[in-house]
Design an enzyme around this catalytic site. Structure first.
Site, PDB file in Angstrom:
ATOM      1  N   HIS A 196      50.247  56.417  29.111  1.00 12.98           N
ATOM      2  CA  HIS A 196      51.294  57.217  29.773  1.00 12.98           C
ATOM      3  C   HIS A 196      50.805  58.595  30.214  1.00 12.98           C
ATOM      4  O   HIS A 196      51.492  59.279  30.956  1.00 12.98           O
ATOM      5  CB  HIS A 196      52.505  57.363  28.839  1.00 12.98           C
ATOM      6  CG  HIS A 196      53.267  56.086  28.699  1.00 12.98           C
ATOM      7  ND1 HIS A 196      54.407  55.804  29.408  1.00 12.98           N
ATOM      8  CD2 HIS A 196      53.021  54.982  27.966  1.00 12.98           C
ATOM      9  CE1 HIS A 196      54.837  54.599  29.103  1.00 12.98           C
ATOM     10  NE2 HIS A 196      54.011  54.064  28.213  1.00 12.98           N
TER      11      HIS A 196
ATOM     12  N   ASP B 297      50.042  66.150  34.284  1.00 12.31           N
ATOM     13  CA  ASP B 297      51.086  65.286  33.748  1.00 12.31           C
ATOM     14  C   ASP B 297      50.760  63.856  34.140  1.00 12.31           C
ATOM     15  O   ASP B 297      50.406  63.599  35.307  1.00 12.31           O
ATOM     16  CB  ASP B 297      52.444  65.690  34.362  1.00 12.31           C
ATOM     17  CG  ASP B 297      53.588  65.530  33.386  1.00 12.31           C
ATOM     18  OD1 ASP B 297      53.467  64.692  32.487  1.00 12.31           O
ATOM     19  OD2 ASP B 297      54.596  66.255  33.536  1.00 12.31           O
TER      20      ASP B 297
HETATM   21  C1  GDG Z   1      55.016  61.155  28.903  1.00 15.43           C
HETATM   22  C2  GDG Z   1      53.956  61.732  29.861  1.00 15.43           C
HETATM   23  C3  GDG Z   1      54.967  60.402  31.701  1.00 15.43           C
HETATM   24  C4  GDG Z   1      63.973  65.892  28.995  1.00 15.43           C
HETATM   25  N1  GDG Z   1      64.830  66.813  28.596  1.00 15.43           N
HETATM   26  C5  GDG Z   1      65.965  66.197  28.251  1.00 15.43           C
HETATM   27  C6  GDG Z   1      65.803  64.844  28.462  1.00 15.43           C
HETATM   28  N2  GDG Z   1      64.550  64.676  28.922  1.00 15.43           N
HETATM   29  C7  GDG Z   1      63.963  63.388  29.296  1.00 15.43           C
HETATM   30  C8  GDG Z   1      63.844  63.294  30.781  1.00 15.43           C
HETATM   31  C9  GDG Z   1      62.708  62.293  30.944  1.00 15.43           C
HETATM   32  C10 GDG Z   1      61.869  62.537  29.709  1.00 15.43           C
HETATM   33  O1  GDG Z   1      62.646  63.277  28.784  1.00 15.43           O
HETATM   34  C11 GDG Z   1      60.621  63.348  29.989  1.00 15.43           C
HETATM   35  O2  GDG Z   1      59.700  62.529  30.609  1.00 15.43           O
HETATM   36  P1  GDG Z   1      58.426  63.097  31.357  1.00 15.43           P
HETATM   37  O3  GDG Z   1      57.799  62.018  32.093  1.00 15.43           O
HETATM   38  O4  GDG Z   1      58.840  64.204  32.218  1.00 15.43           O
HETATM   39  O5  GDG Z   1      57.477  63.701  30.221  1.00 15.43           O
HETATM   40  P2  GDG Z   1      56.846  63.287  28.778  1.00 15.43           P
HETATM   41  O6  GDG Z   1      57.869  63.277  27.716  1.00 15.43           O
HETATM   42  O7  GDG Z   1      55.734  64.248  28.582  1.00 15.43           O
HETATM   43  O8  GDG Z   1      56.293  61.813  28.940  1.00 15.43           O
HETATM   44  C12 GDG Z   1      54.512  61.784  31.263  1.00 15.43           C
HETATM   45  C13 GDG Z   1      55.884  59.765  30.654  1.00 15.43           C
HETATM   46  O9  GDG Z   1      55.287  59.787  29.365  1.00 15.43           O
HETATM   47  C14 GDG Z   1      56.180  58.307  31.014  1.00 15.43           C
HETATM   48  O10 GDG Z   1      55.028  57.577  31.167  1.00 15.43           O
HETATM   49  O11 GDG Z   1      55.680  60.522  32.897  1.00 15.43           O
HETATM   50  O12 GDG Z   1      53.544  62.240  32.152  1.00 15.43           O
HETATM   51  O13 GDG Z   1      53.559  63.015  29.428  1.00 15.43           O
HETATM   52  O14 GDG Z   1      63.184  60.984  30.907  1.00 15.43           O
HETATM   53  O15 GDG Z   1      65.060  62.850  31.283  1.00 15.43           O
HETATM   54  N3  GDG Z   1      66.764  63.957  28.235  1.00 15.43           N
HETATM   55  C15 GDG Z   1      67.945  64.405  27.771  1.00 15.43           C
HETATM   56  N4  GDG Z   1      68.151  65.715  27.500  1.00 15.43           N
HETATM   57  C16 GDG Z   1      67.209  66.640  27.711  1.00 15.43           C
HETATM   58  O16 GDG Z   1      67.405  67.806  27.445  1.00 15.43           O
HETATM   59  N5  GDG Z   1      68.942  63.533  27.572  1.00 15.43           N
END
Ligand code: GDG
Length: 751
Positions: free
Chosen positions: A161, A368
């Site tokens: 990821h 990222d």
């Molecule tokens: C890893 C990789 C890759 C965030 N704040 C809140 C909330 N979120 C949810 C978002 C989104 C998720 O968390 C964050 O996903 P990201 O992809 O932006 O980042 P990572 O957690 O670092 O994920 C990344 C991912 O894996 C998938 O392969 O894209 O690059 O680092 O879904 O919505 N959700 C809620 N409240 C919040 O305050 N409900």
């Protein structure tokens, strides 16, 4: 079966009672629907349960069981050293190019291995024949090989990821070999982008000297497939939520509260990879450069608490809070503070309302893997409004045409992109958002999971069952029939096919046995022999001139029929290009001990058979890259053979030989081609399906048949000359020691 470090649920004890709530984060949100649909198990760590009573633990296990979740228990010490320690203090910063954040005393490898073993044990225990095992992310990179050892025939996929870094960075990792080995236990390795896949391939080359094919790498007798699967979001759920009356009411509240100010939004885990300090710096620079903006703009930053146990995250949190305080202190007005900083998780309703209320979304990570927030923002903009400002270094940037892309390290560029977004015309905003929405809706999380799993299923079909649906006659049967009834034309590669690959090309002169074999074959009634080699005319003449065989030099560029002494070229040679390329080749020969340059009339080759294995492979990779750039506008092509890189005129390949032979051969003539090299694939592909194409060795190939090595080739050919009806029962029996296999069946020839 899913295997991941974290689970899709979080356990909490409220008033003495254990309850489960849905976990946030990309992986959990993305895989939850697949898990629920598939009816399979999810194996993972339920979080720290050390403070729960035995009854609460029992209660938790029961609730997890009802959700088809199998918990892997990790001790506090393991959590600290494996998860906080090795995974998050060492792998996470390194894979995100933040090398300075890797502690000098990087520790925790033992705990990482032991924890990976615990996950592998739990998965192996739950495994039932026919299951698919899908392992996730950087915390579990040793699990594929650990499982492969216990379950040699299981179907195992792994998805990373986070970014796979450039090999220059990856090589820094002291445990680089163990991790590559761990990953290579899978049947399919998935990455978000082509760049990550390329980096992985380059790392294999640099670290292990392994040379992968385009989409797979051969390890012992297995292919490990490599693929790009950009993860998507549940776009229709976000779109539906965005139109939910409760969300719409919140959007109105947020806008009303902003009182006409434009809203710029950031939503991230509070992680140093997400680029929050530079983003804040850009906001500060924007507001100090244009004071009138202070009452026109509101920046909302949601920073979800993350990895609070890791010291560098604690320091980072303080740093961010100080920046927010400073900006609000210096740029605030009597009526507002420009930065609204929320250090807590918000509900889904609130999240989508914020996405919909924003005029511009700032997604500016320093690195990222993908970044799902960017895609969720787009999926929520059912009104086709709002601008996405996206870091070039997020995996999402490789897909999201329509975003305003920016280098997050260039603070001035971030300032400009915010100004551009806030003054963009409604038409441009709409056009960009429509393009973005098309992509995000078409490539949602289901498409991602299905794409990965279909490819994983196909990799195993290759190996195990395609013989059932597409039965191939076995080589001995085909030859027996041909020998009885038809004329045979044999197209034989030389190096690696009739003789072993020697340490230097000059040392591969034919031995007595092979010369006798070729003579006998060529004098057998109804058999004609063509030697089709990449070697020069002079070498082939010196070795084979006296034999009644037809010779093809330089991959078919030169031909000398069996009955004639003269060589003929198949195209005009304009050798001036060789003089220009030669210095590059000579530079590599000089800097790679044991390698040498071979100059032919229509091609130039760099052989590195005698070079030190890893170094030779690495240099070959460099040379290939360099030539690819240098020759891109020339009518030339770079080809890679076994321990050789060659440049030749485009269009000159062993396929030429196939075309000539087909034109000359009498009707009903049976053609068999045998070769071990990548250049033989041109020949195999150009021959009609009725021919017998045979690859020597374990390289991936489009050939119909496979034999193990040059000794088996010689025995196969010897059988053709043993008598007038050569493939008698004895002849067949000689081949039945496992040496001849049908590639698609992967089994011993049963003629
Ligand atoms: C890893 C990789 C890759 C965030 N704040 C809140 C909330 N979120 C949810 C978002 C989104 C998720 O968390 C964050 O996903 P990201 O992809 O932006 O980042 P990572 O957690 O670092 O994920 C990344 C991912 O894996 C998938 O392969 O894209 O690059 O680092 O879904 O919505 N959700 C809620 N409240 C919040 O305050 N409900």
């Amino acid at each position: 079966m899913i295997v991941s470090n974290r689970l899709p649920v979080v356990a909490r004890v409220v008033d003495g009672t254990v309850g489960l709530s849905d976990a946030g984060g990309g992986l959990a949100t993305g895989l939850r629907p697949y898990h629920e649909r598939s009816g399979g198990l999810w194996i993972g760590w339920p979080g720290d349960v050390s403070k729960m009573t035995p009854e609460q633990r029992h209660d938790l296990d029961e609730q997890l069981r009802q959700r088809a979740i199998v918990p892997v228990a990790l001790s506090r010490d393991h959590i600290e050293r494996f998860y906080n320690g090795f995974a998050n203090r060492v792998l996470w910063p390194l894979f995100h190019y933040l090398i300075d954040r890797v502690p000098v005393d990087a520790a925790g490898w033992d705990a990482y291995s032991q924890a990976n073993q615990a996950f592998a044990d739990a998965a192996a225990q739950e495994y039932r024949t026919g299951d698919t095992i899908w392992i996730h992310d950087y915390q579990l990179m040793l699990v594929p090989a650990m499982l492969r050892e216990r379950l040699p025939h299981a179907r195992i996929g792994f998805f990373l990821h986070i970014p796979f870094p450039s090999s220059e960075v990856y090589r820094i990792l002291p445990w680089r070999r163990q991790i590559l080995k761990g990953l290579l236990g899978a049947d399919l390795l998935g990455f978000h982008t082509f760049a990550y896949l390329r980096h992985f391939v380059a790392s294999l080359l640099h670290v292990e000297g392994v040379e992968p094919d385009i989409d797979r790498v051969r390890i012992a007798d297995r292919d490990v497939h490599l693929g790009v699967f950009p993860m998507g979001v549940d776009a229709s759920r976000f779109a539906a939520l965005a139109e939910d009356p409760e969300v719409e009411a919140r959007v109105r509240d947020i806008r009303r509260d902003a009182a006409g100010r434009q809203i710029v939004l950031g939503i991230d885990r509070l992680d140093y990879t997400k680029g929050i300090p530079r983003r804040l710096h850009a906001i500060e620079r924007l507001l100090t450069g244009a004071p009138e903006r202070r009452d026109q703009l509101r920046f909302i930053q949601v920073a979800v608490p993350s990895r609070g146990e890791v010291d560098s995250y604690q320091r980072f949190k303080r740093h961010v809070e100080e920046s927010v305080g400073r900006i609000n202190g210096t740029c605030g007005t009597l009526s507002s503070s420009p930065v609204h900083y929320i250090h807590q998780s918000v509900s889904q309703t609130e999240l989508v309302a914020l996405y919909r209320a924003a005029d511009a979304m700032l997604v500016t990570p320093l690195r990222d893997g993908m970044n799902l927030v960017a895609k969720e923002f787009v999926a929520s903009r059912v009104d086709d409004d709002g601008v996405l400002i996206l870091s070039e270094f997020a995996g999402a940037a490789a897909e999201l045409d329509g975003a305003v892309t920016v280098n997050p390290y260039d603070v001035d560029a971030v300032v400009e992109s915010i100004e551009r977004a806030l003054s963009m015309s409604p038409q441009e905003k709409q056009a960009r958002m429509k393009t973005l929405r098309q992509r995000v809706c078409d490539h949602d999380v289901d498409a991602w999971a299905n794409g990965f799993l279909e490819r994983l299923a196909a990799t195993r079909e290759d190996r195990s069952s395609s013989g059932l649906t597409r039965p191939e006659p076995c080589l001995v049967t085909v030859l027996t029939d041909a020998r009885r009834t038809r004329r045979i034309r044999l197209l034989l590669d030389y190096d690696g096919t009739l003789v072993p690959i020697a340490r230097s090309p000059n040392l591969a002169a034919p031995d007595h046995e092979v010369l006798a074999l070729l003579t006998d074959l060529a004098s057998s009634p109804g058999v004609e022999v063509d030697l089709v080699s990449g070697r020069s005319r002079s070498t082939l003449s010196a070795w084979f001139e006296h034999l009644p065989v037809s010779l093809w030099a330089e991959h078919g560029f030169w031909h000398r029929p069996a009955s004639r002494r003269l060589w003929r070229a198949s195209a005009d040679v304009a050798p001036t290009w060789i003089a220009r390329v030669r210095p590059i080749f000579e530079h590599f020969a000089a800097s790679t001990p044991g390698s040498e340059v071979e100059i032919k009339s229509a091609s130039i080759a760099w052989h590195f058979r005698r070079a030190q294995r890893d170094f030779g492979a690495r240099q070959a990779h460099e040379l290939r890259m360099l030539l690819g750039d240098a020759l891109s506008n020339q009518p030339l092509e770079v080809i890679e053979g076994r321990k050789v890189i060659e440049v030749r005129l485009r269009g000159v390949s062993k396929a030429l030989v196939a075309h000539r032979i087909q034109a000359e051969a009498p009707p009903g003539c049976f053609v068999m081609a045998i070769g071990d090299d990548r250049t033989d694939e041109d020949l195999f592909r150009a021959l009609p399906a009725s021919s017998a194409t045979v690859v020597v060795g374990s390289r991936p190939s489009c050939a119909r048949f496979r034999v193990r090595d040059y000794r088996h080739v010689r025995r196969l050919l010897r059988t053709l000359v043993t008598s007038t009806h050569p493939l008698t029962t004895n002849g067949s029996a000689a081949l039945l020691d496992g040496s001849l296999t049908c590639p698609d069946l992967g089994s011993v020839d049963d003629a």
